[in-house]
Every structure is written in structure tokens, then in C-alpha cells.
Scaffold this motif. Structure first.
Motif, PDB file in Angstrom:
ATOM      1  N   SER A  40       0.828  -1.210   0.000  1.00  0.00           N
ATOM      2  CA  SER A  40       0.000   0.000   0.000  1.00  0.00           C
ATOM      3  C   SER A  40       0.864   1.263   0.000  1.00  0.00           C
ATOM      4  O   SER A  40       0.475   2.287  -0.562  1.00  0.00           O
ATOM      5  N   HIS A  43       1.549   2.066  -3.565  1.00  0.00           N
ATOM      6  CA  HIS A  43       0.401   2.724  -4.196  1.00  0.00           C
ATOM      7  C   HIS A  43       0.346   4.198  -3.805  1.00  0.00           C
ATOM      8  O   HIS A  43       0.075   5.062  -4.643  1.00  0.00           O
ATOM      9  N   THR A  49      -3.347   6.202  -4.661  1.00  0.00           N
ATOM     10  CA  THR A  49      -4.268   6.283  -3.534  1.00  0.00           C
ATOM     11  C   THR A  49      -4.684   7.729  -3.336  1.00  0.00           C
ATOM     12  O   THR A  49      -3.847   8.601  -3.168  1.00  0.00           O
TER      13      THR A  49
END
Length: 72
Positions: A40, A43, A49
Motif C-alpha cells: 500500500s 500505491h 491512492t
């Protein structure tokens, strides 16, 4: 303390000094022996995001220092 900070989406992060947090009531401050970037974080760094404010501190995968045991 040192932190991996992202200042621009799509660019690399930089290691820089940031203020050490001060724990509030009912909180603790734990010395982290190491931290890693998870998927994450990649990202976030690439700008995939939404809603992430810059600068952003990366690295939520942590390892606590010696002698710290998980709470059960």
C-alpha cells in the motif's frame, strides 16, 4: 527520529529527521528497531491512492525493539 518521507507523488522518498511523537493519556511510545514499506505504501508513493496529504510518512510494517512482547 528518522522517517521515510514522501514529498511528491511519483518521486522517491527521502530519509529525514522528524519530531519524536509525545504520547498522550493512555498511549505509549515504542522504539522501533526497523520498518518496511508494504504494497500500500507503493500505491501511495505512485499517487494511486487518493486523499493522502503530503508530506507523508511511509513504512507501517514495524519491528519493536528487544524485550517487547505482544499483548495477549
Amino acid at each position: 527520529m528518522k522517517a521515510a518521507r514522501l514529498h511528491t507523488f511519483g518521486a522517491g522518498f527521502v530519509i529525514e529527521e522528524v519530531p519524536t511523537p509525545v504520547p498522550g493519556p493512555g498511549q505509549v511510545l515504542i522504539r522501533i528497531a526497523g520498518a518496511g514499506a508494504c504494497h500500500s505504501d507503493l500505491h501511495i508513493a505512485s499517487g494511486d491512492t487518493q486523499g493522502v496529504a503530503l508530506p507523508h510518512t511511509l513504512g507501517r510494517e514495524n519491528a519493536a525493539g528487544r524485550g517487547v512482547r505482544p499483548r495477549r
